[in-house]
Write an enzyme that holds these catalytic residues in place. Sequence first.
Site, short mmCIF file in Angstrom:
data_model
loop_
_atom_site.label_atom_id
_atom_site.label_comp_id
_atom_site.label_asym_id
_atom_site.label_seq_id
_atom_site.Cartn_x
_atom_site.Cartn_y
_atom_site.Cartn_z
N GLU A 98 -20.67 -32.77 17.11
CA GLU A 98 -20.59 -32.61 15.66
C GLU A 98 -19.94 -33.85 15.05
O GLU A 98 -19.11 -34.49 15.68
CB GLU A 98 -19.76 -31.35 15.35
N ASP A 102 -14.70 -29.59 9.35
CA ASP A 102 -14.11 -29.51 8.02
C ASP A 102 -13.63 -28.06 7.85
O ASP A 102 -12.58 -27.69 8.36
CB ASP A 102 -15.18 -29.90 6.99
N LYS A 130 -10.79 -32.66 10.44
CA LYS A 130 -10.06 -32.62 9.18
C LYS A 130 -9.33 -31.27 9.11
O LYS A 130 -9.75 -30.35 8.42
CB LYS A 130 -11.03 -32.78 8.01
N PHE A 151 -12.95 -37.32 1.05
CA PHE A 151 -14.40 -37.26 1.25
C PHE A 151 -14.80 -38.51 2.02
O PHE A 151 -14.77 -39.62 1.51
CB PHE A 151 -15.15 -37.18 -0.08
N ASP A 158 -22.48 -38.22 5.17
CA ASP A 158 -23.12 -38.54 3.91
C ASP A 158 -22.48 -37.83 2.73
O ASP A 158 -21.69 -36.91 2.88
CB ASP A 158 -24.59 -38.14 3.96
N ARG A 164 -25.10 -42.66 5.02
CA ARG A 164 -25.13 -42.44 6.47
C ARG A 164 -25.24 -43.75 7.24
O ARG A 164 -24.79 -43.84 8.38
CB ARG A 164 -26.31 -41.55 6.85
#
Length: 179
Positions: A98, A102, A130, A151, A158, A164
């Site tokens: 992955e 998040d 995160k 972010f 992306d 990306r």
Amino acid sequence: MNNDIEKVLFTEDQINQRLDELAATLTEKYQDKCPVLVTVMTGAMVFSSDLMRRLNFKLNVDYVDVSSYGTEAASGGEVRLIQDLSAGIKGRDVLIVEDIIDSGHTLKYLNKLFAQRGANSIKICAFLDKPDRREVDVKADYVGYEVPNEFIVGYGLDYNNLYRNLPYLGILKRSVYAN
């Protein structure tokens, strides 16, 4: 595109060094096994392909495409399976690759799905973690970097299907995604 980045978190050289370290750890762990490496598309494709070329053991490759974001900047919590695995995993060791953990919803969903399908073992290798954003209890077995609650884009990650292709990881300026 580079002007939309507030700060570079990890350079291309730093990423390559960390990939070498992760690959060495995984090679030691899976040396005598033949796991199914399952890439979570689309964000993990860059990380997974770079990592895979460094692994020195037999493996099978598959992927899933799931979404919990859509075009939003934050996860909605509901996970949709867009593309399923192409082969069965019953009795197999599965290594989920992955890009970032998040909220944790995607990996919780995949863990449950693969366990129901009879995977022998399920491990998670996430490039980024995160923890400040976690909404469900999910932990990676292997992590590239822990990152702040910002972010982050680049190296496969992306915003609205952009950024990306950046060879580094950076924090996206809030003005790009905030309404």
